[in-house]
Design a protein around this motif. Structure first.
Motif, PDB file in Angstrom:
ATOM      1  N   UNK A 361       0.671  -1.332   0.016  1.00  0.00           N
ATOM      2  CA  UNK A 361      -0.096  -0.002   0.134  1.00  0.00           C
ATOM      3  C   UNK A 361       0.882   1.283   0.025  1.00  0.00           C
ATOM      4  N   UNK A 362       1.965   1.454   0.795  1.00  0.00           N
ATOM      5  CA  UNK A 362       2.695   2.420   0.844  1.00  0.00           C
ATOM      6  C   UNK A 362       3.833   2.390  -0.401  1.00  0.00           C
ATOM      7  N   UNK A 364       3.113   1.624  -3.659  1.00  0.00           N
ATOM      8  CA  UNK A 364       2.403   1.598  -4.953  1.00  0.00           C
ATOM      9  C   UNK A 364       3.304   2.119  -6.049  1.00  0.00           C
ATOM     10  N   UNK A 365       3.730   3.357  -5.758  1.00  0.00           N
ATOM     11  CA  UNK A 365       4.638   4.136  -6.790  1.00  0.00           C
ATOM     12  C   UNK A 365       5.693   3.330  -7.191  1.00  0.00           C
ATOM     13  N   UNK A 371       0.493   3.873 -15.906  1.00  0.00           N
ATOM     14  CA  UNK A 371      -0.399   4.030 -15.448  1.00  0.00           C
ATOM     15  C   UNK A 371      -0.918   2.646 -14.542  1.00  0.00           C
ATOM     16  N   UNK A 372      -0.149   1.447 -14.939  1.00  0.00           N
ATOM     17  CA  UNK A 372      -0.711   0.281 -14.211  1.00  0.00           C
ATOM     18  C   UNK A 372       0.364  -0.280 -13.381  1.00  0.00           C
ATOM     19  N   UNK A 373      -0.116  -1.147 -12.506  1.00  0.00           N
ATOM     20  CA  UNK A 373       0.576  -1.543 -11.503  1.00  0.00           C
ATOM     21  C   UNK A 373       1.152  -2.850 -12.042  1.00  0.00           C
TER      22      UNK A 373
END
Lengths: 502, 329
Positions: A361-362, A364-365, A371-373
């Motif tokens: 969660x922290x 993700x970048x 634009x996608x993970x």
């Protein structure tokens, strides 16, 4: 007031859970009109003993006498009928109802028609408050009142049920100083009316001020019951602390951290609300700073201000020699801070989400491609964190709620350390964690400091603070009252005394 | 569940044991919508084989008729996964159809489309701002907006239908085909595909789920949960306004009644699809099947010759049953 008859007598109480004895042949007795302090360390059996008296638990052996007569307390209703009332630490009021409605909840006075007579309830509530000599409007909605009034309502509720014995668990923890004074006056008045009070508190000054006698429990046994005039604070602290051997928690001399010229984090006279008042301190890279203080001393609140959750009302926070504007957790994270919050279930984790999703969660970048993970990158990143922090989980896709407390805490740690913060603030990092995991976590903290991170550890467990801290700040009523090097603290007892300020 | 896991582990070994364990640990409740869909489909296929249930035309019809609900429900999935609700979607669709029709007859097709989308943008922003900035529960905000939007639509048209005579618009958003595929199906496919990818594969999607799962923890993680709440309501409004244009195109007119009651069908589709009503979990593909299941039931009941009152009873019962099967524990 001075009748020597016990209002309540608990005789040779024993209680075990899953084969572990929590209470062993404990005797406890409170006289009529007495304020009796009950003290003991964590796990000494205080709350179990009180829960037996309130009818939450049933003792395996032993008997309870109220006003000299044996009673059988099997439920909270039985306890109430026997005249035992509890002022809850976490209040048991319905915020949307009025004070009077709360006081008479489930015992509402009825008119001739069978309907609830609210006017009568208000009148009776007024009488009770008049007897208590406090000014509370029975028609006010509880949600609009401050904590001090909640407490008064709780007390009135117990008195309305004709309680002769009141149990107060850390009643001043959430009160401001003048409210505490008012509570002490009230306790004195109740005492005069022959009401007995069992006073659970870790605050030595309060105990000396209002209690007549003290009972100390240790490891499920009664250590002593004495009038307070016969015991010194040192004796009480020693009684609570005991001669525990905490091999795994012992302090290991660490290399002197590199006290670089510029502190990583510096607080300059920061204030917020009435729990953080004009706090200043410095923190260097590689240093572990312990924060010690009683409940309500502002430890958690200080962490919240530093992390941008509560607003900074005055003062400045400097990071790496530059003034930082930390107005939200996001800014704090950008500035290189991480906070392991006190309540991991409510604040640290999304319990229904998988271990992997929580970890990422922290971060993700870091796993974004356009634009996608990138799912594969996320999988490998989370697996490496799981491995690095030795989280025991069958599969990273499992919901985090299925993990043990210790493993959940490791997930929170891993989640935050993945962001590679410069400053790590840990609020009660080992609460509800087994002893094995506890020492693992403490080792991790040491490793982090060794790797050059600056760490703040908040803990109410002194052995733990002493085991890891290089320096300990003492907080009291939101202000720093002591700044001690680890080498200046002889043992747990002297830290206790410093925190108590006696 | 924990105990059984432990005991299997203790007995250990063997491929069949492993298979059994996988089977037991499989959270079948997550797939109840797909199972339900297949069961209902087979049931109707057998029962209604003489009424032409399986004819390609009828199957396409099911897709076509559920297209607007599917589109609205995709937006609703985000809102519900974020632990909010949007009751205004149906009347936003109605207002959008009216505004599109009026702007279109006045200024042409592009202004018409923009007018429709503007409705969603404005209503969604207002919903979002009231919920995230003022902290008013979304249930109340959007309940009020439901009335406002439909009232405005009725007011500016004096309750009269607004015909759309532009064939391009009607073909694009309604009855036309893209190649061999009906346009309505293409639109729903686009919305479902984008919605599914964004929810499960982007930072935004993860943050929506985290905010819905535990807002405090999300806040502590540095997520701007107020912004996330604003964004999901904005998305829901814009998506609903697009659905309004699909109504306008299919029915070749704008009318305040279009979309009325769709909020309930959309919510039902989302919940049937496995999105948690309490937030934190959501599946757009599940939502698609939820919408299709509702369409399937509607279609089957009509073919079976039930009248509309009976249809409502059966539909309600099936939805309750499906949600009961899908609930936790």
């Amino acid at each position: 007031m001075n009748t020597e008859d016990p209002a309540v007598e608990m005789r040779s109480i024993s209680k075990g859970f899953n084969g572990v004895n929590v209470l062993n042949d404990v005797a406890f007795e409170v006289r009529t009109g007495e304020v009796h302090a009950l003290a003991g360390g964590n796990g000494a059996g205080k709350s179990t003993l009180m829960k037996i008296l309130q009818g939450v638990y049933h003792a395996d052996a032993g008997s309870i006498l109220v006003a000299g007569k044996p009673v059988d307390i099997n439920s909270i209703q039985d306890a109430k009928a026997a005249g035992i009332g509890m002022v809850f630490q976490e209040f048991s009021l319905v915020p949307s109802l009025t004070v009077a409605q709360n006081i008479f909840l489930a015992a509402e006075p009825q008119g001739r028609s069978g309907l609830i007579d609210d006017r009568e309830a208000v009148r009776k509530a007024r009488e009770i408050f008049a007897d208590m000599e406090v000014d509370v409007d029975p028609r006010a909605h509880v949600s609009r009142l401050g904590t001090a009034y909640w407490q008064l309502t709780e007390i009135a509720k117990a008195l309305a049920q004709d309680a002769r014995v009141l149990i107060m668990d850390e009643p001043t923890a959430s009160l401001a100083r003048h409210e505490t004074e008012a509570l002490f006056d009230l306790v004195a008045r109740l005492k005069k009316r022959g009401i007995s009070i069992i006073y659970i508190s870790h605050r030595m000054d309060e105990v000396y001020r209002i209690a007549d006698r003290i009972t100390i429990l240790r490891d499920g046994r009664r250590l002593l019951t004495e009038p307070l005039t016969n015991v010194t604070p040192e004796q009480i602290v020693e009684g609570i602390v005991g001669k525990k051997i905490e091999g795994q928690l012992s302090y290991r001399q660490r290399d002197d951290y590199s006290a670089t010229a510029i502190p990583v984090l510096e607080a300059k006279g920061i204030s917020s609300g009435n729990r953080v008042r004009n706090v200043s301190f410095t923190l260097h890279a590689g240093e572990i700073l312990g924060l010690a203080g009683l409940m309500g001393s502002g430890r958690t609140e200080l962490a919240r201000v530093l992390f941008g959750i509560d607003p900074l009302e005055s003062g400045e926070i400097w990071i790496g020699g530059k003034k930082a504007a930390i107005t939200s957790p996001r800014r704090a994270i950008e500035a290189g801070l991480a906070l392991i919050p006190e309540d991991r279930r409510a604040q640290g984790l999304v319990l229904d989400h998988s271990v992997r999703d929580n970890l990422l969660l922290p971060l993700l970048d870091r796993i974004r491609r356009g634009p996608l993970l990138d799912t594969a990158a996320g999988k490998s990143l989370s697996s490496s964190l799981i491995k690095k922090f030795a989280v025991k989980v069958a599969h990273p896709g499992k919901p985090v709620r299925l993990l043990s407390g210790g493993n959940q805490q490791k997930v929170v740690l891993a989640k935050w350390l993945g962001t590679e913060p410069d400053v790590l603030i840990l609020d009660e990092p080992t609460a509800g964690v087994d002893i094995g995991t506890k020492s693992e976590i403490l080792d991790m903290i040491r490793e982090l400091a060794k790797a050059g991170k600056a760490v703040i550890v908040i803990s109410s467990e002194y052995p733990e603070l002493l085991a890891v801290s290089d320096r300990v700040l003492i907080l009291r009523d939101g202000s720093i009252t002591g700044d001690l090097k680890r080498s200046e603290i002889a043992d747990e007892e002297s830290l206790q005394l410093a925190v108590q300020g006696v | 569940m924990n105990n059984s896991t432990v005991s299997t582990k203790a007995s250990g070994g063997g491929a069949s044991d492993k298979f059994k364990r996988t089977l037991r640990e499989l959270d079948w409740r997550r797939y109840v919508i797909y199972i339900g869909f297949v069961v209902v489909f087979i049931f109707f296929a057998v029962l209604l084989r003489d009424q032409g249930f399986l004819s390609p035309n009828n199957l396409l019809n099911i897709f076509r008729q559920t297209a607007t609900i599917t589109v609205i429900a995709v937006g609703m999935t985000y809102v519900i996964a974020c632990a909010e609700i949007d009751l205004s979607v149906g009347s936003v669709a109605g207002l959008s159809s009216v505004c599109t029709a009026m702007a279109l007859s006045q200024w042409g097709i592009v202004p018409g489309i923009l007018a429709g989308l503007a409705v969603g943008l404005v209503v969604g922003s207002i919903n979002g701002a009231l919920v995230s900035l003022l902290g008013i529960p979304s249930f109340l905000v959007t309940l009020g907006m439901l009335g406002i939007a439909v009232g405005v639509a009725q007011w500016i048209t004096a309750s009269a239908p607004q015909p759309i005579l532009n064939d391009t618009f009607n073909l694009l958003f309604g009855s036309g085909n893209f190649g061999p595929v009906p346009g309505l199906i293409v639109w729903s496919a686009i919305f479902v595909a984008i919605g599914a990818v964004v929810l499960s594969r982007t930072k935004f999607g993860r943050q929506v789920l985290a905010t819905g799962g535990n807002r405090t923890a999300a806040d502590f993680t540095g997520i701007n949960t107020k912004r996330i709440k604003f964004q999901v309501l904005l998305i829901s409004g814009v998506v609903a306004s697009f659905a309004g244009m699909l109504y306008a195109g299919r029915l070749e007119s704008g009318r305040f009644q279009w979309g009325s009651g769709d909020e309930l069908s959309a919510i039902a589709a989302v919940i049937l699809g496995g999105t948690s009503l309490f937030g934190g979990a959501g599946s757009v593909v599940g939502t698609l099947f939820g919408a299709l299941l509702i369409g399937l039931i509607n279609n089957g009941l009509i073919l079976a010759g039930l009248d509309s009152s009976q249809q409502q009873v059966v539909r309600g019962a099936i939805i309750i049953l499906a949600v009961a099967l899908a609930r936790k524990k």
